[in-house]
Structure formats: structure tokens, C-alpha cells
Motif scaffolding. Structure first.
Motif, mmCIF file in Angstrom:
data_model
loop_
_atom_site.group_PDB
_atom_site.id
_atom_site.type_symbol
_atom_site.label_atom_id
_atom_site.label_comp_id
_atom_site.label_asym_id
_atom_site.label_seq_id
_atom_site.Cartn_x
_atom_site.Cartn_y
_atom_site.Cartn_z
ATOM 1 N N GLN A 7 -3.772 -3.393 -2.551
ATOM 2 C CA GLN A 7 -2.684 -2.970 -1.675
ATOM 3 C C GLN A 7 -2.865 -3.557 -0.279
ATOM 4 N N PRO A 8 -1.782 -3.681 0.455
ATOM 5 C CA PRO A 8 -1.904 -4.149 1.846
ATOM 6 C C PRO A 8 -2.892 -3.280 2.630
ATOM 7 N N SER A 23 -8.463 -6.194 5.518
ATOM 8 C CA SER A 23 -7.122 -6.082 6.112
ATOM 9 C C SER A 23 -6.142 -7.043 5.453
ATOM 10 N N ARG A 79 -3.095 -8.810 3.693
ATOM 11 C CA ARG A 79 -1.655 -8.762 3.923
ATOM 12 C C ARG A 79 -0.923 -9.346 2.722
ATOM 13 N N ILE A 80 0.323 -9.020 2.599
ATOM 14 C CA ILE A 80 1.113 -9.544 1.491
ATOM 15 C C ILE A 80 1.093 -11.069 1.501
ATOM 16 N N GLU A 81 1.106 -11.638 2.685
ATOM 17 C CA GLU A 81 1.112 -13.104 2.796
ATOM 18 C C GLU A 81 -0.220 -13.756 2.428
ATOM 19 N N ASP A 82 -1.238 -12.953 2.151
ATOM 20 C CA ASP A 82 -2.499 -13.508 1.651
ATOM 21 C C ASP A 82 -2.449 -13.765 0.147
ATOM 22 N N THR A 83 -1.383 -13.347 -0.489
ATOM 23 C CA THR A 83 -1.230 -13.578 -1.922
ATOM 24 C C THR A 83 -1.217 -15.062 -2.220
ATOM 25 N N VAL A 143 -1.623 -9.337 -3.195
ATOM 26 C CA VAL A 143 -1.568 -8.199 -2.276
ATOM 27 C C VAL A 143 -0.165 -7.606 -2.365
ATOM 28 N N SER A 144 -0.088 -6.404 -2.883
ATOM 29 C CA SER A 144 1.219 -5.800 -3.118
ATOM 30 C C SER A 144 1.098 -4.284 -3.127
ATOM 31 N N SER A 145 2.132 -3.639 -2.655
ATOM 32 C CA SER A 145 2.166 -2.181 -2.705
ATOM 33 C C SER A 145 2.845 -1.710 -3.987
#
Length: 114
Positions: free
Chosen positions: A12-13, A83, A85-89, A112-114
Motif C-alpha cells: 500500500q502507499p 514511503s 508511492r503509487i508512482e514507484d510501481t 504500490v496500490s491501495s
């Protein structure tokens, strides 16, 4: 040189993951080990590298959140990712460079996703 990466997954983020890369073969040839990543539709980008002498270099987008380190066995590098982030996917690939050669391991997916 062969590189074996592991440790990717779904988080998760704000969460953390640790990637590992183990080098085998002619590891004495390696001067730098590190990680690159590629997200869908984007170019591959530097995440972090670590020289044989211990100098670390980070991509701008991960500076202060990710830490690259070497294991006691010297043929292993770790990427501690905090930490997130979604953009680290992305698909994260282990890389090693010698004086004349570059080697790549298989990628490991980090989502990385909620």
C-alpha cells in the motif's frame, strides 16, 4: 556474472519493501551494483547504485526514501524502499557493471496500490 533478484510484491502507499540481488559467477569483475526500474510506457530509469568502494547514487525521485546497501557477503545488494508511492510501481531490475561488461538480472515487480 549472474544476478538473482527477489523481494518484489504488492504494498500500500506509504509502505515498505526490501529488494535483494545476489550476484554469482565472476563477482570479482563487478565494480558497481544497483537497481533500475521501468514503468509501463516509460523509459528505464536509475533507482540506486552502489560502488565497490561504498559510494551510493540515487535517482532524484527516490532520494531520501530508498536506501541501497551491501550484505556481509559482498555479493548481495539490498534496496530498502520506504514511503512507497503509487508512482514507484514498476519492474525493478538488478544491474551490475564491470570495467568492460554490464549484466542484468530478471526483473521483479513492485506494485504500490491501495
Amino acid at each position: 556474472v549472474q544476478l538473482q533478484a527477489s523481494g518484489g510484491g504488492l504494498v500500500q502507499p506509504g509502505g515498505s519493501l526490501r529488494l535483494s540481488c545476489v550476484a554469482s559467477g565472476s563477482i570479482f569483475s563487478i565494480n558497481v551494483m544497483g537497481w533500475y526500474r521501468q514503468a509501463p510506457g516509460k523509459q528505464r530509469e536509475l533507482v540506486a547504485t552502489l560502488t565497490k568502494s561504498g559510494i551510493a547514487n540515487y535517482g532524484d525521485s527516490v532520494q531520501g526514501r530508498f536506501t541501497i546497501s551491501r550484505g556481509n557477503a559482498k555479493n548481495t545488494v539490498y534496496l530498502q524502499m520506504n514511503s512507497l508511492r503509487i508512482e514507484d510501481t514498476a519492474v525493478y531490475s538488478c544491474n551490475a557493471e564491470g570495467r568492460w561488461d554490464t549484466w542484468w538480472g530478471q526483473g521483479t515487480q513492485v506494485t504500490v496500490s491501495s
